[in-house]
Design an enzyme around this catalytic site. Sequence first.
Site, PDB file in Angstrom:
ATOM      1  N   ASN A   1       0.856  -1.104  -0.043  1.00  0.00           N
ATOM      2  CA  ASN A   1      -0.144  -0.020  -0.017  1.00  0.00           C
ATOM      3  C   ASN A   1       0.782   1.183   0.084  1.00  0.00           C
ATOM      4  OD1 ASN A   1      -1.987   1.899   0.520  1.00  0.00           O
ATOM      5  ND2 ASN A   1      -2.922   1.031   2.011  1.00  0.00           N
ATOM      6  N   ASP A   2       1.172   1.532   1.098  1.00  0.00           N
ATOM      7  CA  ASP A   2       2.291   2.744   1.342  1.00  0.00           C
ATOM      8  C   ASP A   2       3.317   3.083   0.309  1.00  0.00           C
ATOM      9  OD1 ASP A   2       0.668   3.672   3.116  1.00  0.00           O
ATOM     10  OD2 ASP A   2       1.774   2.657   4.954  1.00  0.00           O
TER      11      ASP A   2
END
Lengths: 92, 464
Positions: free
Chosen positions: B389-390
């Site tokens: 994600n990040d």
Amino acid sequence: MEFLVATLTIFVLAIFVGFEVITKVPPTLHTPLMSGSNAISGITLVGAILSAGTKHTTLTEVLGVCAVVFATINVVGGFLVTHRMLAMFRKK
Amino acid sequence: MPLSIVNLTYLLAAVLFILCLKGLSHPRTAVRGNLLGAAGMLIAVAVTLLDRQIISFELILLGLAVGSALGALLAVKIQMTAMPQMVALLNGFGGAASVLVAGAALIETHITGAEPTRQLTISIAASGLIGAVTFFGSLIAFAKLQELVSGNPILFPGQHVLNAVLVLAAIGSGVWLAMEPQTATPYWVVVAVSSVLGVTTTIPIGGADMPVVISLLNSYSGLAAAATGFVLNNNMLVIAGALVGASGIILTQIMCKAMNRSLTNVLFGGVGAAPVTKSSADAVYAGKVKATSAEEVAMLLETARRVVFVPGYGMAVSQAQHAVRALATMLESRGTAVEYAIHPVAGRMPGHMNVLLAEADVPYEALKDMDTINPLFPQTDVAIVIGANDVVNPLARTDPKSPIAGMPILDADKAHTVVVIKRSLSPGFAGIPNPLFAAGNTLMLFADGKKAVNDLIQALKGAA
């Protein structure tokens, strides 16, 4: 204090050796480097053996044996798991 | 055995440790490096056993046998997904051994009546301090990784003040020990205070910062061994400890750089503590997120010439690495080029993704690091983000106010089509929405990672 300074000299130089030797380690080897170097830090085992074997008192003996167990797990587990990982990397 | 022979053997062991680390930093020599390290350890232990101070072997051999059995069991049985926990535990055990050995060394001076030197008492205090911080810090890291406690940062008011007070108290009791070396009480106070310090300094650090913490604890475990070397006046321990300390610091630096954060920020920042606000998530996602199905993605993959997998911690959680490998093999047999984009801090420890994919027999050459793969994303037909994600959040490039601003990311968004396999739109560790999920070229496949990849395999089979 001379002992302290002499030992400190070796300590500082060894840190620099470490930095020079481990340059540009590729990402694939990050974990094996960590677990392998971790096994080396189990070198405290040498001190633990001396404490456990010299039998000054029951207390030092108990402390020593516990330290032997901890350090041996560290050493054996560290080198073995590193070997296992590296074997996975090698096979095609 | 004469002392000079013992010390020469220790010197040989120290040289082998240096060669071990040198070997471990290059793929071709890594296996040999590891074996050299083990050989160094073996001769160091063997020559120590011949020391004439030792009058009883039963307990030593018992300890060695128990430790070897437990260590071997751990090393052979541990799943590759649980590797971060294993490394955390081993770090801690090294620290614990240092605490015990330093304590025993202090008590021995009381028995033999030798007047402890200042060097000895200072070194003993340092061993106790570093060793206890390492042990309890590692236990907390282990508990977080094993999800025995929450992986989120645990913050409370006055945390920094408390830590500062604990550091001063630990150093203060170290000074007390130097002043009154005739009793062991000050030493155990050092150990107790440092144990609390190990807990309070690790508990505020969140799950995704674990690669930094584990590297740092790795470094500490080396410093603890070096401190024990000062206690025993043993140069080999000092050298070995210093080498491990350096190696841990190098990894810590690599991890911090990959997140564009300073070590201070990781240790004291508590990133991700603020929960994502619903409104900010709505503003990014509302009406723009396109959900897809395995069949639709399979159609995309059928015609793709180049596919890149972007794995993250989520892949480890759902144990999807074998399924990913099976899908990749299937694509390759149809003539599609498949590669893997590995972010340095993907996962919970340095190199976590590499280990997982190697376990699933993914060839080493297919794993590409960030600098190699990023220029290739524009020529990639489909990028499959699985459990990351990040590390693919474009806000890192565009929003200077975001908590991940300036963090180098994988440019998955530049692929022609991005497929994100994820259970929901929940934020990653940084706690911010990810505009990639709402981008025009992104399709969301909402499912558990392993199940989604298996569905893709079935859909591809059906289409063929």
